[in-house]
Design a protein around this motif. Sequence first.
Motif, short mmCIF file in Angstrom:
data_model
loop_
_atom_site.label_atom_id
_atom_site.label_comp_id
_atom_site.label_asym_id
_atom_site.label_seq_id
_atom_site.Cartn_x
_atom_site.Cartn_y
_atom_site.Cartn_z
N GLU A 108 11.36 -2.06 -36.55
CA GLU A 108 12.22 -3.24 -36.55
C GLU A 108 11.41 -4.49 -36.24
O GLU A 108 11.63 -5.55 -36.84
CB GLU A 108 13.34 -3.08 -35.53
CG GLU A 108 14.36 -4.20 -35.59
CD GLU A 108 15.47 -4.06 -34.55
OE1 GLU A 108 16.35 -4.95 -34.50
OE2 GLU A 108 15.44 -3.08 -33.77
N GLU A 111 9.53 -5.46 -39.35
CA GLU A 111 10.45 -5.99 -40.35
C GLU A 111 10.83 -7.44 -40.04
O GLU A 111 10.82 -8.31 -40.92
CB GLU A 111 11.72 -5.12 -40.40
CG GLU A 111 12.74 -5.59 -41.43
CD GLU A 111 14.01 -4.75 -41.41
OE1 GLU A 111 15.01 -5.21 -41.99
OE2 GLU A 111 13.99 -3.65 -40.82
N LYS A 112 11.13 -7.72 -38.76
CA LYS A 112 11.53 -9.07 -38.37
C LYS A 112 10.36 -10.04 -38.47
O LYS A 112 10.54 -11.20 -38.86
CB LYS A 112 12.12 -9.06 -36.96
CG LYS A 112 13.51 -8.45 -36.87
CD LYS A 112 14.08 -8.59 -35.49
CE LYS A 112 15.51 -8.05 -35.44
NZ LYS A 112 16.45 -8.87 -36.24
#
Length: 286
Positions: A108, A111-112
């Motif tokens: 995550e 991805e961010k």
Amino acid sequence: MIQLQHLSKSYRKKQILHHVSLEIEGIFGLLGPNGAGKTTLMKVLCGLTSVSGGQISIDGKSVVKRKYADVSREVGFLPQDFNIYPSLKVEDVLLHLALLQGITTESERQEKVDEALHRVNLQDKRDMRMNDLSGGMRRRVGIAQLLLRKPKILVFDEPTAGLDIEERIRFRNLLRELGEDHTIIISSHIVEDIEFLCTKIGILQNGIVRFEGTPLELKNLARGHLSSVKVSLEELGGWMQDERVVDLNEHGEQIEVRYLEEAAASSSDIEPKLMDGYLMVMRGSK
């Protein structure tokens, strides 16, 4: 929508903000001279300092008594110079900051960070060290780290100060794009930035709101108050001592001097600029 109602701030027995009331939405520009209270107001909005009185609400919900951790989820603040971890690579800085912001899953975080780098157009700079970036690029990294937690409101203090012309244009374009899905507050001495970006403007002087309205409304305050005269270079020295002068334009061997008149002249058809309106406000408040 951010609403400020009779906001006051005192520090060491000095009144810094005097009953400030503003309605902030879209891209809001905050103008005013040094010591006007702009930075204090931004710190209040970001939850970095308390208020002495008044109310702040975001979408109708009061934030005055909320903890900084709660406010910071909705408001992101970028100071003038963002140069955290200067020896680290851009991607590593953002991955570390994502972890500090509570994004615990590695996939995550990646991805961010990828999404934020794409948003600020720095995908090809991810392996550069912070120290090797230009000032404009460092500020874009600063925006990227704000976007990791997707705040509703972005606050910028002198965002283009010290940038060259090309970097200023890139940064302005980025802020305009971000304004499509964020409320943005910009404090700047550079009137051109405010004119290019902002849908609404507030002017502070000595902690008091002197103007609130659209760029067109600010320009129109000077409509009919502008005059001009063409002078030689020899005559220019005398005009440079005149506080009414707001602009100079070269016309061959002559200089066109634009100046403000206190009394409106119905015959004046000179189109006012944002700076003209700003100067009308500042001179009228003396």
